[in-house]
Design a protein around this motif. Structure first.
Motif, mmCIF file in Angstrom:
data_model
loop_
_atom_site.group_PDB
_atom_site.id
_atom_site.type_symbol
_atom_site.label_atom_id
_atom_site.label_comp_id
_atom_site.label_asym_id
_atom_site.label_seq_id
_atom_site.Cartn_x
_atom_site.Cartn_y
_atom_site.Cartn_z
ATOM 1 N N LYS A 175 0.809 -1.174 -0.195
ATOM 2 C CA LYS A 175 -0.159 0.340 0.329
ATOM 3 C C LYS A 175 0.791 1.510 0.148
ATOM 4 N N HIS A 176 1.823 1.494 0.961
ATOM 5 C CA HIS A 176 2.723 2.362 0.842
ATOM 6 C C HIS A 176 4.214 2.096 0.843
ATOM 7 N N GLY A 177 4.437 1.244 -0.165
ATOM 8 C CA GLY A 177 6.101 1.216 -0.941
ATOM 9 C C GLY A 177 5.913 1.259 -2.639
ATOM 10 N N ILE A 178 4.884 1.920 -2.879
ATOM 11 C CA ILE A 178 3.977 1.668 -3.931
ATOM 12 C C ILE A 178 4.346 3.378 -5.144
ATOM 13 N N ALA A 179 4.762 3.589 -5.915
ATOM 14 C CA ALA A 179 3.936 4.808 -6.123
ATOM 15 C C ALA A 179 3.678 4.996 -7.759
ATOM 16 N N PRO A 180 2.372 5.910 -8.280
ATOM 17 C CA PRO A 180 1.990 5.362 -9.976
ATOM 18 C C PRO A 180 3.683 5.755 -10.910
ATOM 19 N N THR A 181 4.605 6.559 -10.804
ATOM 20 C CA THR A 181 4.667 7.217 -11.222
ATOM 21 C C THR A 181 6.805 6.640 -11.068
ATOM 22 N N GLU A 182 6.718 6.841 -9.535
ATOM 23 C CA GLU A 182 8.176 6.816 -8.790
ATOM 24 C C GLU A 182 9.316 5.364 -8.448
ATOM 25 N N PRO A 183 9.999 5.029 -8.974
ATOM 26 C CA PRO A 183 10.778 3.726 -8.617
ATOM 27 C C PRO A 183 10.463 3.777 -7.306
ATOM 28 N N ILE B 164 9.963 -3.514 -2.675
ATOM 29 C CA ILE B 164 9.408 -3.783 -1.592
ATOM 30 C C ILE B 164 10.275 -5.289 -1.462
ATOM 31 N N ARG B 165 11.147 -5.492 -0.126
ATOM 32 C CA ARG B 165 11.778 -6.702 -0.255
ATOM 33 C C ARG B 165 11.313 -7.612 1.461
ATOM 34 N N ILE B 166 10.695 -8.525 1.296
ATOM 35 C CA ILE B 166 10.371 -9.417 1.998
ATOM 36 C C ILE B 166 11.096 -10.312 2.481
ATOM 37 N N LEU B 167 11.811 -10.764 3.754
ATOM 38 C CA LEU B 167 12.397 -11.654 4.234
ATOM 39 C C LEU B 167 11.028 -11.884 4.840
ATOM 40 N N LEU B 168 11.451 -13.789 5.462
ATOM 41 C CA LEU B 168 10.687 -14.266 6.782
ATOM 42 C C LEU B 168 11.406 -15.597 6.003
ATOM 43 N N TRP B 169 11.683 -16.463 7.702
ATOM 44 C CA TRP B 169 12.790 -17.073 8.243
ATOM 45 C C TRP B 169 12.667 -17.641 9.205
ATOM 46 N N ASN C 76 10.727 -1.235 2.026
ATOM 47 C CA ASN C 76 10.423 -0.565 1.497
ATOM 48 C C ASN C 76 9.945 0.324 0.957
ATOM 49 N N SER C 77 9.556 1.129 -0.313
ATOM 50 C CA SER C 77 10.053 2.397 -0.199
ATOM 51 C C SER C 77 8.921 2.963 0.087
ATOM 52 N N TYR C 78 8.918 4.798 0.447
ATOM 53 C CA TYR C 78 7.810 5.019 1.510
ATOM 54 C C TYR C 78 7.331 5.836 0.420
ATOM 55 N N HIS C 79 6.069 5.995 0.281
ATOM 56 C CA HIS C 79 5.052 6.950 -0.642
ATOM 57 C C HIS C 79 3.470 6.739 0.374
#
Length: 350
Positions: A266-274, A277-282, A294-297
């Motif tokens: 929801k907050h890591g994706i922008a329509p026009t900007e690069p 999201i990096r998800i690590l589960l172990w 994640n990038s913050y948008h």
């Protein structure tokens, strides 16, 4: 045998053994005629234990529950004083009138009568206090069991309410994503609906259980991420590393991580900007680790893609299910362009 029945049986056995010992004491003081028991002498000495037994259970079954527990303290004290006086005088008179023949007062100098009176009074007062202590400790134990049961029921009800909230919240966010796809790629929207049907099986069935195997939860997360990828553009990079053994039997509360992942999309994706999201589960050293960067948008106030209750639900569920067994760190980088969520928890059962 039920725990409550077992406890009552044990309590009854303790009472029988304890009073058996008390009524065995007169044998130490009575005279013997060869190998025969002098029952007259036994009855003479047993009058005190018998009085103690009557006074104990008069308090245990009647005076304490009917007066003391109902805060009728004045009546409780008065009744016990009357019983003490009655029993004290009765024991004294009985022992004076029924002295066994083997006790020759002319050959034995007996202590003053007041010593026996004080001894009997102390014994009677002690048995009242003992009855009170046992009855009140039993009542406290029952109250504690009832409190824990009520707390357990309250926690289960709250968790059930949270799960019931989470299902429509998850479905709403996913449908919003599919709605966005319909406008520009109907084929992908159809594919998303198919993927959603797979996820709903987990949400509707697995989520009704208190705990599920970590391997199943990991599969659900992978499928969810693949569903989210469908609507992503080329300027978004999603890196996932799910290192959970396919046969892991570690138990985890269902959907405990999904709101964190939803929040990243929801907050890591922008329509026009690069964006990324990096998800690590172990799983390692008896802990389950989930790190999401994640990038913050941040969305503006007009964005209705989600009601913002997901992370609040995660916090509540963690507090209820894993008290003092988890660490959750959330922070935004100093330049305000990156959001990091790190959740480490110790499962209840492995």
């Amino acid at each position: 045998m039920k725990p409550q029945t077992s406890t009552r049986t044990l309590e009854a056995l303790i009472h029988v053994i304890s009073w058996g010992i008390v009524f065995g004491f007169p044998f130490l003081f009575m005279g013997r005629e060869g190998n025969n028991i002098n029952w007259n002498s036994y009855i003479y000495h047993a009058v005190v234990p018998l009085s103690l037994l009557i006074l104990f259970y008069a308090n245990y079954f009647f005076l304490i529950p009917q007066l003391l527990f109902k805060e009728k303290i004045r009546e409780y004290i008065i009744y016990n004083l009357l019983i003490l006086i009655t029993f004290g005088m009765g024991i004294q008179i009985w022992q004076e009138l029924n002295i066994p023949p083997e006790i020759d007062l002319s050959k034995h100098s007996r202590p003053p009568k007041w010593i026996f009176t004080v001894r009997n009074a102390i014994s009677l007062i002690f048995i009242i206090g003992l009855s009170m202590a046992i009855r009140m400790s039993s009542r406290w134990r029952q109250a504690e069991v009832a409190r824990r049961e009520a707390e357990k029921n309250r926690t289960e009800a709250e968790l059930k309410n949270l799960r019931n909230q989470l299902n429509p919240h998850f479905l709403l966010n996913t449908l919003n994503n599919i709605y966005a796809l319909i406008a520009f790629d109907s084929d992908k929207a159809q594919q998303a609906v198919q993927e959603l049907s797979k996820l709903l099986r987990h949400v509707l069935y697995e989520n009704q259980q208190a705990f599920v195997p970590l391997s199943k939860e990991a599969d659900f997360i992978i499928n969810y991420i693949e569903l989210m990828r469908i609507r992503l553009t080329d300027n978004v990079t999603v890196d996932t590393q799910i290192k959970i053994h396919p046969n892991s039997k570690t138990l985890i509360s269902p959907l405990i991580f999904i709101s964190l992942i939803e929040n990243a999309f929801k907050h890591g994706i922008a329509p026009t900007e690069p964006s990324f999201i990096r998800i690590l589960l172990w799983e390692e050293s008896g802990k389950i680790c989930c790190e999401i960067t994640n990038s913050y948008h941040p969305k503006n106030g007009k964005d209705k893609s989600g009601s913002g209750i997901g992370l609040k639900q995660v916090q509540k569920r963690l507090d209820l299910l894993y008290p003092k067994r988890y660490t959750w760190k959330k922070n935004i980088s100093e330049d305000g362009r990156k959001y990091v969520s790190q959740l480490y928890l110790t499962p209840l059962t492995t």
